[in-house]
Design an enzyme around this catalytic site. Structure first.
Site, short mmCIF file in Angstrom:
data_model
loop_
_atom_site.label_atom_id
_atom_site.label_comp_id
_atom_site.label_asym_id
_atom_site.label_seq_id
_atom_site.Cartn_x
_atom_site.Cartn_y
_atom_site.Cartn_z
N LYS A 182 0.87 -1.18 0.00
CA LYS A 182 0.00 0.00 0.00
C LYS A 182 0.91 1.23 0.00
O LYS A 182 1.26 1.77 1.04
CB LYS A 182 -0.88 0.00 1.26
CG LYS A 182 -2.29 0.63 1.06
CD LYS A 182 -2.27 2.07 0.62
CE LYS A 182 -1.75 2.98 1.71
NZ LYS A 182 -1.61 4.38 1.21
N THR A 191 5.05 8.85 13.14
CA THR A 191 4.84 8.25 14.46
C THR A 191 3.36 8.26 14.82
O THR A 191 2.83 7.28 15.37
CB THR A 191 5.68 9.01 15.50
OG1 THR A 191 7.06 8.89 15.14
CG2 THR A 191 5.47 8.47 16.91
N GLU A 237 8.97 1.77 11.21
CA GLU A 237 10.13 2.62 10.97
C GLU A 237 9.61 4.05 10.85
O GLU A 237 8.96 4.38 9.86
CB GLU A 237 10.85 2.16 9.71
CG GLU A 237 12.31 2.60 9.65
CD GLU A 237 12.48 3.97 9.03
OE1 GLU A 237 12.37 4.05 7.80
OE2 GLU A 237 12.69 4.95 9.77
#
Ligand code: TXE
Length: 483
Positions: free
Chosen positions: A173, A228, A248
């Protein structure tokens, strides 16, 4: 207007809901293609194709899988200009950067893992001659690979290559902001001999297509690179299924320059580590800390070099900075510059949208910007800006430099410039960062584990992008007959 399509089971397919997202050229602000706005049914179709393909692909002899993936690299290389142009037009980066870094690195990703998988060793231990243990590694199944917009082909292929090399199949995706190179990769996969269903591309928003993939019960592994904040959503969706998870995430990386540094090299590299790819690399050194005794000298030379950078037409070979990826992202970054001024920061150079001739006057450009005199605990020095904006702060001792560097919630990478080997090793040990560069930046060896600590991610043991992450380790213990 070109309509992109999903790539499922070896063929291009229109999204089942027949909905599309405008795909913008960031340098001109013009819509130049349409990206599928896929839904859960498209994801379901892709996952079924990947599940169907898994038994044959996972049992294929490793050297045959390796040969096919090497062929993928060759075909991307044959179409270097096509991929570089597509990446530049999609993401806004200078085409020379895509041609020299992003696309060649995608080829390296396939070649490295297609080679590494042929030379894997497994651990073995003897129990006093009575029994023998060995570790057997096997593929996980259907890997869900979710990638960001800053290095579209580079980061997506860094996931696809180890996933497929180890015998997994994949549903990808890519970011809806930069779908073009992933779209082109589908055709390359087919021509290289990747069997239908082994690698599928589903385009769409994160909250619809991405969320459907993350929560899918038959996708036991998720590899995510992005923000994040998004990672929180992904973790919540994945945990009920106990999926294997690699996150990551972002960084707010320190770049520490001591008085004994090779200043010529430090400044030249710091211009790159500050503004390469318009500062849209998670490894950029966005917080620069300089020994007080060389602070003024550094500022003069660094700002002079920054002012000399050319911002504009990404197709021009002399352009250093292209456009930021979207108007929303450009506005977010400009917001941080204005906030810095409100907080008493001094904008030493840049700080504005450059005055460019049409059609680039409608693009998403920002001048490379250097700011100092900010409180290290303010939002501008704590939050990831992810644009061509760096802060500079003097330090008066090694202890102060270390405290400043570690004083954020992120821990992705760090650079240290010093000729003192003892200091270099001490900082390498004490810096809270998954990657530490000494007297260099962005030197990447694919054999080393990659990833950050703290809020820069999880799942890096062995490396986010490693053969180990994409396999399950099983221990087998065999006892001798006459034990
Ligand atoms: O990333 P997002 P964005 C940082 C950088 C940037 C911020 C947001 O600070 O400003 O992240 O960038 C998909 N379930 N980095 O908005 O939103 C989304 O469609 C499943 C650092 O591009 O995290 C895209 O494919 N998927 C980073 C991918 O996640 C979801 C590089 C990344 O999107 C989803 C990029 C959901 N709920 C941004 N929401 C780095 N470390 O290099 C979104 N997605």
């Amino acid at each position: 207007m070109q309509e992109l399509a999903n790539f499922i089971n070896g063929e291009y397919r229109t999204p089942l809901g027949n909905r599309y997202l405008d795909n913008f050229n960031p340098a001109t602000g013009a819509v130049y293609s349409l990206c599928p706005a896929s839904n859960a049914r498209d994801v379901q179709m892709a996952v079924e194709a990947a599940r169907t393909a898994f038994p044959v692909w996972s049992k294929m002899p490793t050297d045959e899988r390796s040969r096919i993936l090497m062929r993928v690299a060759d075909l991307i290389e044959d179409r270097l200009e096509t991929f570089a142009d597509a990446e530049s037009k999609d993401q806004g980066k200078p085409v020379w950067l895509a041609r020299s870094v992003d696309i060649p690195r995608a080829c390296s990703n396939f070649r490295f893992f297609a080679g590494a998988v042929l030379h894997r060793q497994s651990e073995c231990s003897d129990m006093d001659g009575r029994a023998m243990n060995y570790t057997h590694r096997q593929p996980v199944g259907v890997a869900g690979l979710i990638s960001p917009w800053n290095l579209p082909l580079y980061l997506l292929t860094w996931k696809i290559a180890p996933a497929l090399a180890t015998g997994n199949t994949a549903v990808c995706k890519p970011s809806e902001l930069t779908p073009m190179t992933a779209y082109l990769l589908g055709q390359v996969m087919s021509e290289a001999g990747v069997p239908p269903g082994v690698c599928n591309m589903v385009f769409g928003t994160g909250t619809e297509a991405g969320a459907a993939l993350t929560a899918h019960p038959h996708v036991p592994l998720i590899s995510f690179t992005g923000g994040t904040a998004t990672a929180h959503h992904i973790s919540q969706a994945a945990m009920p299924h106990f999926k294997k998870l690699s996150l990551e995430l972002g960084g707010k990386n320190p770049n520490i320059i001591f008085a004994d540094a090779n200043l010529d090299k430090a400044i030249e590299t710091t211009v790159r580590s500050s503004f390469l790819n318009q500062g849209e690399i998670c490894l950029c050194g966005s917080r620069i800390f300089v020994a007080a005794e060389i602070y003024d000298l550094f500022l003069d030379r660094f700002c002079e070099a920054t002012r000399a950078l050319v911002v504009g037409d990404p197709s021009n070979e002399h352009t250093n900075l292209g456009a930021l990826v979207s108007s929303a992202h450009r506005d977010k970054v400009m917001g941080y510059i204005r906030l810095a001024e409100e907080l008493g920061g001094r904008v030493l150079c840049g700080g504005n949208v450059p005055d460019l001739d049409p059609p680039f006057d409608r693009g998403y450009f920002i001048q490379p910007t250097v700011i100092d005199r900010l409180d290290p605990n303010c939002a501008v020095m704590q939050e990831e800006i992810f644009g061509p904006v760096v802060t500079v702060t003097p330090f008066h001792s090694d202890e102060e430099a270390l405290a400043l560097a570690n004083g954020v919630k992120y821990g992705l990478s760090a650079s240290v410039w010093t000729r003192d080997v003892t200091r270099a090793h001490r900082f390498a040990q004490l810096l809270e960062a998954g990657v530490v560069w000494v007297n260099c930046w962005l030197r990447r060896d694919l054999r080393t584990p990659f990833g950050g600590m703290k809020q820069s991610g999880i799942g890096r043991e062995g490396g986010h992008y490693s053969l180990d992450f994409f396999t399950e380790a099983k221990n087998v213990c065999i006892e001798w007959e006459d034990a």
